[in-house]
Design an enzyme around this catalytic site. Structure first.
Site, PDB file in Angstrom:
ATOM      1  N   THR A   1       1.727   6.929   0.454  1.00 29.46           N
ATOM      2  CA  THR A   1       0.806   5.830   0.133  1.00 29.46           C
ATOM      3  C   THR A   1       0.554   5.792  -1.364  1.00 29.46           C
ATOM      4  OG1 THR A   1      -1.397   4.921   0.611  1.00 29.46           O
ATOM      5  CG2 THR A   1      -1.232   7.298   0.410  1.00 29.46           C
ATOM      6  N   ASP A   4      -6.572  11.038   1.732  1.00 35.08           N
ATOM      7  CA  ASP A   4      -6.310  11.925   2.861  1.00 35.08           C
ATOM      8  C   ASP A   4      -4.829  12.189   3.104  1.00 35.08           C
ATOM      9  OD1 ASP A   4      -6.006   9.185   3.571  1.00 35.08           O
ATOM     10  OD2 ASP A   4      -6.206   9.664   5.701  1.00 35.08           O
ATOM     11  N   ARG A  54      -8.025  10.143  -8.361  1.00 32.43           N
ATOM     12  CA  ARG A  54      -8.403  10.158  -6.936  1.00 32.43           C
ATOM     13  C   ARG A  54      -7.185  10.501  -6.068  1.00 32.43           C
ATOM     14  NH1 ARG A  54      -6.968   7.216  -1.929  1.00 32.43           N
ATOM     15  NH2 ARG A  54      -8.868   7.057  -0.675  1.00 32.43           N
ATOM     16  N   GLY A  57      -6.242   4.460   6.980  1.00 33.62           N
ATOM     17  CA  GLY A  57      -7.604   3.970   6.805  1.00 33.62           C
ATOM     18  C   GLY A  57      -8.273   4.585   5.595  1.00 33.62           C
ATOM     19  N   ASP A  58      -9.577   4.609   5.649  1.00 31.78           N
ATOM     20  CA  ASP A  58     -10.377   5.031   4.496  1.00 31.78           C
ATOM     21  C   ASP A  58     -10.290   6.550   4.314  1.00 31.78           C
ATOM     22  OD1 ASP A  58     -12.300   5.661   2.636  1.00 31.78           O
ATOM     23  OD2 ASP A  58     -13.788   4.277   3.438  1.00 31.78           O
ATOM     24  N   SER A  87       0.818  -1.211   0.000  1.00 27.93           N
ATOM     25  CA  SER A  87       0.000   0.000   0.000  1.00 27.93           C
ATOM     26  C   SER A  87       0.853   1.264   0.000  1.00 27.93           C
ATOM     27  CB  SER A  87      -0.930   0.001   1.218  1.00 27.93           C
ATOM     28  OG  SER A  87      -0.164  -0.024   2.399  1.00 27.93           O
TER      29      SER A  87
HETATM   30  N1  GLY Z   1      -5.430   6.526   3.789  1.00 27.87           N
HETATM   31  C1  GLY Z   1      -4.956   6.310   2.486  1.00 27.87           C
HETATM   32  C2  GLY Z   1      -5.934   6.599   1.448  1.00 27.87           C
HETATM   33  O1  GLY Z   1      -7.122   6.422   1.646  1.00 27.87           O
HETATM   34  O2  GLY Z   1      -5.531   6.999   0.384  1.00 27.87           O
END
Ligand code: GLY
Length: 321
Positions: free
Chosen positions: A180, A193, A190, A214-215, A66
């Site tokens: 990330t 965060d 896209r 996380g999300d 990731s």
């Molecule tokens: N927290 C990493 C992302 O959603 O891109």
């Protein structure tokens, strides 16, 4: 194998006096990243240097798939990178979003911070900036990312992670960083965060820092890292501050998956973990992985690893010398 979800997990390292500095904390058990960051500090490097080095190690190692090249391809099969770095002393930030064809996103982010008056560069023009700064431009695809069968859009540990790191050097100077490759099968363009100050991470001198994993599509709507630091500024403990920030998110999005680390700038560890909920996608309880929390280098030169396991909580070991 069951897909694991982190529903709401607040993991806290609480530092109460400066004898435990310097320290490095990251959001996952990315041991090499913490070790390398700690080496930078012991060699006299700054908190910013340590953050950059630690995050770079993860980019090179493709931590959990990731972070770094070849992970989380978008719908077109392309890996793009998000990263940020923040200096708590100057309150300066450099970020890149949807960076294409450059592996060292955290270093490009630092270049944005140090060589421009801007905060965030994105997409192809961020790549052009990196090229002008002397970074190598190359294909980020790998055999794995070219495999169309991995282009599944589901949220799990592999699909929604990042390294977020907070470092406090021996002088109490604080910095944070994230890097990330975002979300698997994302719509091209896209940005999550991680490169957003206050969302991916945030630090403030004299107060502390926080970082998120996380999300990101959900988390960035709440600026949780900023919220945690402001709560600590108001006197809340790191634990309570993180719990409160995560509770706010879950009050709107009960199924959201994410975690925060929170560190007070003052020094010593000692507080407990806080697990509010965990479940897999069928709503049943499941095991969460142990994660590395911190590597501490007190003046004794003894180092400590803190691990968090959802069953046993926070556990500090003198397992590294
Ligand atoms: N927290 C990493 C992302 O959603 O891109």
């Amino acid at each position: 194998m069951a897909v694991l979800f982190l529903q709401i997990l607040a993991v806290i390292a609480y530092y109460s006096h400066a004898t435990k500095l310097p320290l490095v904390v990251n959001t996952w058990p990315f041991v090499d990243a913490n070790k390398e960051a700690a080496v930078v500090l012991t060699e006299g490097g700054s908190a910013l240097d340590a953050v950059e080095k630690g995050c770079t190690i993860c980019e090179v190692e493709q931590c959990d798939g990731s972070v770094g090249y070849g992970g989380s391809p978008d719908e077109n099969g392309e890996t793009t990178l998000d990263a940020m770095i923040m200096d708590g002393e100057t309150h300066d930030v450099g970020s890149v979003g949807c960076l294409r064809r450059v592996k060292s996103a955290i270093s490009v982010a630092r270049s944005v911070m140090e060589h421009t008056t801007h905060t965030l560069l994105v997409g192809e023009l961020a790549t052009k900036f990196a090229m002008n700064m002397g970074f190598t431009v190359e294909n980020l695809q790998t055999n794995k990312s070219n495999d169309r069968s991995v282009l599944k859009s589901h949220v799990n540990r592999e699909n929604h992670d990042t390294i977020g790191m907070v470092v406090i050097d021996g002088a109490g100077k604080i910095a944070c960083g994230t890097t990330t490759n975002g979300m698997n099968h994302k719509i091209p363009g896209r940005v999550g965060d991680s490169p957003i100050a206050g969302a991916g991470c945030y630090v403030e001198k004299g107060v502390g820092g926080a970082a998120a994993t996380g999300d990101g599509d959900i988390m960035m709507r709440f600026l949780p890292a900023y919220r945690v630091v402001q709560s600590m500024r108001a006197g809340m403990s790191p634990e309570d501050a993180a719990k409160e920030a995560l509770s706010q998110i879950s009050s709107y999005y009960p199924q959201y998956s994410g975690a925060l680390i929170a560190v007070h700038v003052n020094g010593s560890y000692g507080k407990k973990d806080s697990v509010l909920k965990d479940r897999n996608h069928k709503g049943t309880k499941t095991t969460l992985p142990t994660r590395l929390l911190a590597l501490v280098f007190p003046p004794t030169a003894k180092s400590c690893i803190g691990t968090f396991d959802w069953k046993v909580g926070l556990n500090w070991k003198n397992s590294l010398q």
